[in-house]
Design a protein around this motif. Structure first.
Motif, short mmCIF file in Angstrom:
data_model
loop_
_atom_site.label_atom_id
_atom_site.label_comp_id
_atom_site.label_asym_id
_atom_site.label_seq_id
_atom_site.Cartn_x
_atom_site.Cartn_y
_atom_site.Cartn_z
N VAL A 49 37.70 54.40 31.81
CA VAL A 49 38.41 55.57 31.42
C VAL A 49 40.04 55.14 31.74
O VAL A 49 39.98 54.21 32.50
N GLY A 50 40.92 55.91 31.02
CA GLY A 50 42.45 55.36 31.58
C GLY A 50 42.40 56.14 33.00
O GLY A 50 41.94 57.31 33.26
N TYR A 51 43.35 55.74 33.80
CA TYR A 51 43.59 55.85 34.99
C TYR A 51 44.41 57.45 34.95
O TYR A 51 45.59 57.42 34.15
N PRO A 52 44.01 58.41 35.56
CA PRO A 52 44.66 59.66 35.25
C PRO A 52 45.91 59.75 35.90
O PRO A 52 46.47 58.99 36.84
N GLY A 53 46.89 60.70 35.47
CA GLY A 53 48.35 61.11 35.96
C GLY A 53 49.24 60.45 35.37
O GLY A 53 49.19 59.82 34.43
N LEU A 61 43.08 50.78 32.87
CA LEU A 61 41.70 50.97 32.91
C LEU A 61 41.12 51.22 34.25
O LEU A 61 41.79 50.23 35.14
N CYS A 62 40.29 52.12 34.54
CA CYS A 62 39.61 52.28 35.85
C CYS A 62 38.18 52.90 35.49
O CYS A 62 38.04 52.95 34.45
N ALA A 63 37.41 53.21 36.51
CA ALA A 63 36.13 53.73 36.22
C ALA A 63 36.25 55.22 36.93
O ALA A 63 36.56 55.36 37.79
N SER A 81 40.73 52.97 41.58
CA SER A 81 42.04 52.46 41.13
C SER A 81 41.87 51.44 39.92
O SER A 81 40.89 51.24 39.50
N PRO A 82 42.94 51.20 39.41
CA PRO A 82 42.78 50.37 38.30
C PRO A 82 42.18 49.05 38.36
O PRO A 82 41.91 48.52 39.60
N ILE A 83 41.29 48.64 37.24
CA ILE A 83 40.38 47.64 37.35
C ILE A 83 41.20 46.33 37.30
O ILE A 83 41.98 46.16 36.02
N VAL A 84 40.92 45.26 37.96
CA VAL A 84 41.46 43.92 37.94
C VAL A 84 40.62 42.89 37.40
O VAL A 84 41.00 41.91 36.76
N ALA A 85 39.24 43.21 37.71
CA ALA A 85 38.15 42.23 37.31
C ALA A 85 36.72 43.02 37.21
O ALA A 85 36.60 43.99 37.92
N MET A 86 36.07 42.40 36.15
CA MET A 86 34.62 43.08 36.24
C MET A 86 33.61 42.02 35.76
O MET A 86 33.79 41.16 35.06
N GLY A 87 32.24 42.31 36.29
CA GLY A 87 31.30 41.30 36.19
C GLY A 87 30.17 42.16 35.97
O GLY A 87 30.04 43.18 35.93
N ASP A 88 28.96 41.18 36.00
CA ASP A 88 27.74 42.01 35.95
C ASP A 88 27.12 42.68 37.15
O ASP A 88 27.04 42.07 38.21
N TRP A 90 29.14 44.79 38.78
CA TRP A 90 30.31 45.03 39.93
C TRP A 90 31.78 45.14 39.04
O TRP A 90 31.90 44.48 37.76
N ILE A 91 32.71 45.61 40.03
CA ILE A 91 34.02 45.67 39.48
C ILE A 91 34.98 45.35 40.71
O ILE A 91 34.49 45.68 41.97
N ARG A 92 36.02 44.85 40.20
CA ARG A 92 37.13 44.48 41.50
C ARG A 92 38.33 45.29 40.77
O ARG A 92 38.97 45.42 39.62
N THR A 93 38.54 46.44 41.78
CA THR A 93 39.74 47.30 41.57
C THR A 93 41.12 46.53 42.32
O THR A 93 40.83 45.90 43.11
N GLU A 94 42.22 47.30 42.01
CA GLU A 94 43.21 46.75 43.01
C GLU A 94 42.99 47.12 44.61
O GLU A 94 43.76 46.24 45.50
N SER A 95 41.86 47.63 44.82
CA SER A 95 41.81 48.16 46.42
C SER A 95 40.67 47.44 46.88
O SER A 95 40.34 47.18 48.13
N ARG A 96 39.51 47.30 46.18
CA ARG A 96 38.25 46.94 46.72
C ARG A 96 37.26 46.61 45.54
O ARG A 96 37.34 46.83 44.43
N PHE A 97 36.15 45.94 45.92
CA PHE A 97 34.79 45.77 44.88
C PHE A 97 34.21 47.00 44.87
O PHE A 97 34.17 47.64 45.84
N TYR A 98 33.34 47.26 43.82
CA TYR A 98 32.41 48.51 43.62
C TYR A 98 31.06 47.81 43.32
O TYR A 98 31.34 46.97 42.20
N ALA A 99 30.08 48.05 43.52
CA ALA A 99 28.79 47.96 43.10
C ALA A 99 28.60 49.03 42.08
O ALA A 99 28.65 50.13 42.26
N LEU A 100 28.00 48.36 41.12
CA LEU A 100 27.85 49.48 39.77
C LEU A 100 26.28 49.74 39.61
O LEU A 100 25.45 48.99 39.79
N GLY A 101 26.25 51.14 39.64
CA GLY A 101 24.81 51.57 39.16
C GLY A 101 24.69 51.72 37.60
O GLY A 101 25.18 51.10 36.89
N GLU A 102 23.96 52.80 37.15
CA GLU A 102 23.69 53.02 35.72
C GLU A 102 24.89 53.63 35.34
O GLU A 102 25.54 54.48 35.65
#
Length: 122
Positions: A49-53, A61-63, A81-88, A90-102
Motif C-alpha cells: 500500500v501507499g505509506y499513510p499520512g 510503497l510500504c506493507a 516504513s517505506p520499502i527499499v527492497a523486496m525478495g522472496d 522478505w522485505i527490507r524497509t527503511e528501518s529493518r527486514f521483515y519476514a513475510l507470511g501469507e
C-alpha cells in the motif's frame, strides 16, 4: 497507540549505516540469512500500500499487515516504513527486514465492485 521516544542522532546514524550496509549486500546479490529472517518481525496477511499520512514517506510503497515479534510495536495490525527492497519471503524497509507470511486475500463474500473500489486484489 504506543508513544515512542525520538531516536538520538547517534541512533539515527547507526540505523542509516545498517540500512546502507544491507543495501550494499542486496545490490551484490546477497539476501538476508535464515537467521536474520528468524529474528526479524513477521508480517502476515500483508499487502502493498501507499505509506499513510502527510509526512516524510507519505505515498511511498510500504506493507500493511499483522505483525509479530516487532521490537517497537505490539502484535497486531501495522504499516511498515517505506520499502527499499523486496525478495522472496522478505522485505527490507527503511528501518529493518521483515519476514513475510501469507499475503492478504479479501473474503470471497466481498462483492467484486467493492473489492475493486477498495483496491483489493483477488
Amino acid at each position: 497507540m504506543p508513544k515512542f521516544r525520538r531516536y538520538t542522532l547517534a541512533e539515527l546514524k547507526a540505523r542509516n549505516d545498517l540500512l546502507n550496509a544491507d543495501l550494499d549486500r542486496l545490490q551484490r546479490g546477497e539476501e538476508p540469512s535464515e537467521a536474520e529472517l528468524a529474528d526479524a518481525p513477521f508480517l502476515d496477511r500483508w499487502r502493498l500500500v501507499g505509506y499513510p499520512g502527510f509526512g516524510p514517506g507519505a505515498g511511498r510503497l510500504c506493507a500493511h499487515g499483522n505483525v509479530q515479534r516487532h521490537p517497537r510495536l505490539p502484535s497486531g495490525p501495522c504499516w511498515t516504513s517505506p520499502i527499499v527492497a523486496m525478495g522472496d519471503g522478505w522485505i527490507r524497509t527503511e528501518s529493518r527486514f521483515y519476514a513475510l507470511g501469507e499475503p492478504y486475500k479479501p473474503s470471497p463474500d466481498i462483492p467484486d465492485e467493492v473489492a475493486e473500489a477498495l483496491g483489493l486484489k483477488r
